[in-house]
Design a protein around this motif. Structure first.
Motif, PDB file in Angstrom:
ATOM      1  N   THR A   1       0.834  -1.194   0.000  1.00  0.00           N
ATOM      2  CA  THR A   1       0.000   0.000   0.000  1.00  0.00           C
ATOM      3  C   THR A   1       0.877   1.255   0.000  1.00  0.00           C
TER       4      THR A   1
ATOM      5  N   ILE B   1     -13.110   6.750   3.760  1.00  0.00           N
ATOM      6  CA  ILE B   1     -13.054   5.377   3.268  1.00  0.00           C
ATOM      7  C   ILE B   1     -13.935   5.187   2.030  1.00  0.00           C
TER       8      ILE B   1
ATOM      9  N   TYR C   1      -4.609   1.927  -7.706  1.00  0.00           N
ATOM     10  CA  TYR C   1      -3.863   1.569  -6.495  1.00  0.00           C
ATOM     11  C   TYR C   1      -2.988   2.715  -6.009  1.00  0.00           C
TER      12      TYR C   1
ATOM     13  N   ASN D   1       2.699   1.447  -3.368  1.00  0.00           N
ATOM     14  CA  ASN D   1       1.778   1.889  -4.414  1.00  0.00           C
ATOM     15  C   ASN D   1       1.559   3.380  -4.435  1.00  0.00           C
TER      16      ASN D   1
ATOM     17  N   SER E   1      -4.721   5.780   1.889  1.00  0.00           N
ATOM     18  CA  SER E   1      -4.492   4.866   3.011  1.00  0.00           C
ATOM     19  C   SER E   1      -3.357   5.342   3.898  1.00  0.00           C
TER      20      SER E   1
ATOM     21  N   ALA F   1      -5.403   5.272  -4.188  1.00  0.00           N
ATOM     22  CA  ALA F   1      -5.945   4.580  -3.017  1.00  0.00           C
ATOM     23  C   ALA F   1      -4.841   4.385  -1.978  1.00  0.00           C
ATOM     24  N   GLY F   2      -3.639   4.059  -2.447  1.00  0.00           N
ATOM     25  CA  GLY F   2      -2.507   3.879  -1.539  1.00  0.00           C
ATOM     26  C   GLY F   2      -2.207   5.164  -0.785  1.00  0.00           C
TER      27      GLY F   2
ATOM     28  N   ASN G   1      -0.723   3.991 -11.136  1.00  0.00           N
ATOM     29  CA  ASN G   1      -1.107   2.615 -11.426  1.00  0.00           C
ATOM     30  C   ASN G   1      -2.620   2.495 -11.390  1.00  0.00           C
TER      31      ASN G   1
ATOM     32  N   LEU H   1     -11.685   6.314  -0.673  1.00  0.00           N
ATOM     33  CA  LEU H   1     -10.732   5.234  -0.925  1.00  0.00           C
ATOM     34  C   LEU H   1     -11.389   4.128  -1.741  1.00  0.00           C
ATOM     35  N   ASN H   2     -12.591   3.759  -1.321  1.00  0.00           N
ATOM     36  CA  ASN H   2     -13.321   2.688  -1.977  1.00  0.00           C
ATOM     37  C   ASN H   2     -13.610   3.016  -3.446  1.00  0.00           C
TER      38      ASN H   2
ATOM     39  N   LEU I   1     -10.499   2.384  -5.347  1.00  0.00           N
ATOM     40  CA  LEU I   1     -10.109   0.977  -5.347  1.00  0.00           C
ATOM     41  C   LEU I   1     -11.082   0.137  -6.166  1.00  0.00           C
ATOM     42  N   GLY I   2     -12.365   0.377  -5.974  1.00  0.00           N
ATOM     43  CA  GLY I   2     -13.367  -0.457  -6.612  1.00  0.00           C
ATOM     44  C   GLY I   2     -13.552  -0.145  -8.091  1.00  0.00           C
TER      45      GLY I   2
END
Lengths: 310, 286
Positions: free
Chosen positions: A39, A267, A280, A42, A287, A283-284, A47, A270-271, A274-275
């Motif tokens: 994480t 979150i 990445y 990334n 995080s 999202a990394g 990416n 973030l989701n 990611l989704g």
């Protein structure tokens, strides 16, 4: 450790210590630690997937973080806005949660009040904590939506207008999120604070009472100071949990954070990265920021508890 | 003096009434939504459109059948998947946490202190921090849509370890381990046959908590389980929210929600006492 007397010759069993802890550490390193490192890694790479084409991975340094902290066209910095949303909704739920939990804990443990039926009451108020958050939120959605049963009741009694929509008004969606969080957590907090008060030496309360101290004075001069480590612990863990708020606002708003992304949490953000696009990199970076904030809060917990112990 | 006492006792009674009123109101608030859920789950779509009543509609079985045989939201499949993940996680997390706690508590070895400190230090890291890497790896190796990928990581649960360690410290006399050694039992057998039974109360409590946590977990499973025969219940519930709502039979929707939370409620009704005890013993000791 000190219980191990020398005559046990525990040294000859040392290898069993390693054998017993190997599964834990093996799994931890493969399924948690390595992903955590990835994480972080990334977060320095571009990416993601754009439709069917894969972009990157390409090293970009701190560009993802810069992108996160750059104001968008409308002048807002999205991630700060979402941190703000998350904290506002957490506070809206946590203030009543802690006030009521503290009051209940004090009442339940007061021997002079002698409240009966505590077992059943605790059972009832703790129950929402175990309910699936997404199902609870879906229930709230069906009950409060335009075709649900609650709106007609409120319109009839004149509290709201027919044109009012619970899910198109910032304050009402945030209010529903906060209500759900409150319902799910106040029982848990009550039980924790009760245990904290019960751990205080009863004779302290007795002698204060004999000295003629009022209940309020006992509360502020004995209960609160001695409860402080546990209170701070529950408060900060609640805040850490609050920062990770996801299921409730996501299901209530169908992952969109509507209206106008005022219910979007960190979150959920973030989701989305990611989704949707398997981004990445971004999202990394989110995080990592979340990790740093959580780490600071955790250190505060440990510091407070340590100081009060020593 | 007598008068003063009287006033005090009246004050106390008034306060008591007030406290009971507040508590009853809160209990009502906690139960109200579930009562509404159960009532609505027994009413047909037509009945539901006529507004809310407190009288059950008598179509509970009808809605149950409808929900259970729905072709787009396969709730029985979801419940089986959720059960596999939740039961698997509960068993793995409790057994291996107990094993690890025992390993660190009973044996003396060089890395003992380090191992303990490490686990405590990582306890507070939010699971979402590993999620990005975890999702990436799962897709890279084609392990999305595999239920075991959600079970195995629960072998390493720092918070459960901490609970077990505290429990061992409070309850396990090292003489027992020594006596069992003298009887010639191997270390592993000692753990399984003698220590595990002593730890039963702690294991039971943590099993319930980890079962419930896994049953309710939405974030990570939703990112990994995309094929319809692998989805767990929370994913299906979220799907209900994103579906075209106006076309739905609302009686069925309420039934879906009820089915999602029912297993946990049933467990809770039977074990509430030990669950509530577990809430405090787990976290306050720190």
């Amino acid at each position: 450790m000190k219980d191990n007397k020398p005559k046990v010759k525990s040294i000859s069993y040392a290898k069993w210590g390693y054998i017993f802890i190997i599964p834990f550490f093996l799994v931890y390193f493969i399924f948690t630690f390595y992903p955590q490192v990835l994480t972080f890694y990334n977060s320095f790479f571009e990416n993601f997937r754009d439709g069917l084409t894969q972009i990157g991975p390409r090293f970009v340094g701190f560009d993802n973080y810069k992108a996160l902290l750059t104001p968008s066209d409308s002048g807002t910095i999205d991630i700060l806005k979402y941190f703000g949303n998350t904290i506002i909704m957490w506070i809206m739920g946590a203030v009543p949660q802690f006030v009521i939990a503290l009051l209940l804990a004090v009442f339940f443990t007061n021997t002079r009040l002698n409240i009966k039926g505590q077992g059943i009451m605790k059972t009832v108020i703790y129950m929402p904590n175990l309910i699936m958050a997404s199902a609870f939120s879906m229930l709230f959605y069906t009950l409060f939506s335009n075709v649900g049963p609650i709106k007609p009741l409120l319109v009839q009694t004149g509290i709201i207008d027919q044109s009012f929509d619970f899910f198109f008004t910032t304050i009402s969606v945030r209010g529903l999120v906060a209500t759900l969080n409150f319902l799910m957590w106040f029982g848990n907090t009550t039980i924790l604070l009760m245990a904290g008060i019960q751990a205080i030496d009863e004779s302290l309360f007795e002698s204060a009472r004999l000295d003629g101290a009022s209940s309020t004075r006992v509360f502020f001069n004995i209960t609160m100071p001695l409860l402080k480590p546990i209170f701070v612990y529950t408060f900060i863990t609640s805040m850490i949990g609050g920062l990770q708020m996801f299921d409730v606002p996501s299901v209530l708003t169908n992952a969109k954070g509507t209206p106008n992304r005022t219910v979007m949490t960190v979150i959920m953000y973030l989701n989305n990265y990611l989704g949707g696009s398997n981004n990445y990199g971004m999202a990394g970076a989110i995080s990592v920021i979340l990790f740093i904030v959580t780490a600071i809060l955790s250190i505060i917990v440990f510091k407070t508890i340590d100081r009060d112990k020593g | 003096m007598n008068k003063k006492n009287k006033i005090a006792s009246i004050q106390l009674t008034l306060l008591r009434i007030l406290v009971y009123a507040v508590i009853i109101l809160l209990c009502f608030l906690c139960l109200f939504f579930f009562v509404m859920l159960i009532i609505n789950a027994s009413r047909t779509n037509n009945q539901l459109q006529r507004g809310f009543t407190l009288i059950p509609g008598g179509h509970f079985i009808y809605n149950f059948k409808n929900a259970f045989t729905d072709s787009s939201i396969q709730i029985p499949r979801g419940m089986v998947n959720s059960f596999i993940v939740a039961a698997g996680s509960a068993i793995c997390t409790t057994y291996f946490s107990a094993l690890t706690a025992y390993g660190i508590y009973v044996y003396n070895f060089k890395l003992k202190k380090l191992a303990y400190t490490f686990i405590i230090a990582v306890m507070m890291i939010p699971t979402q921090v590993s999620a990005v890497g975890f999702v990436q790896l799962a897709y890279k190796y084609g392990l999305n849509n595999k239920l075991w990928v959600l079970i195995v990581p629960s072998i390493a649960a720092p918070a459960v370890f901490f609970y077990m360690y505290q429990y061992l410290k409070a309850t396990l006399p090292l003489d027992i381990v020594e006596a069992s050694r003298i009887d010639g039992s191997s270390e592993f057998v000692t753990f399984n046959k003698i220590v595990l039974p002593i730890m039963k109360p702690a294991i039971a409590v943590q099993m319930i908590f980890s079962f419930v946590a896994a049953w309710n977990n939405y974030f990570l499973p939703a990112l990994l389980l995309t094929s319809s025969d692998k989805k767990t219940v929370p994913i299906m519930i979220a799907q209900l929210r994103s579906a075209d709502y106006s076309k739905f039979d609302m009686g069925k929707v309420y039934m879906f929600i009820l089915l999602a939370i029912l297993p946990v409620i049933v467990v809770y009704i039977f074990l509430s006492k030990s669950i509530i005890k577990g809430v405090t013993s787990g976290s306050v000791k720190g």
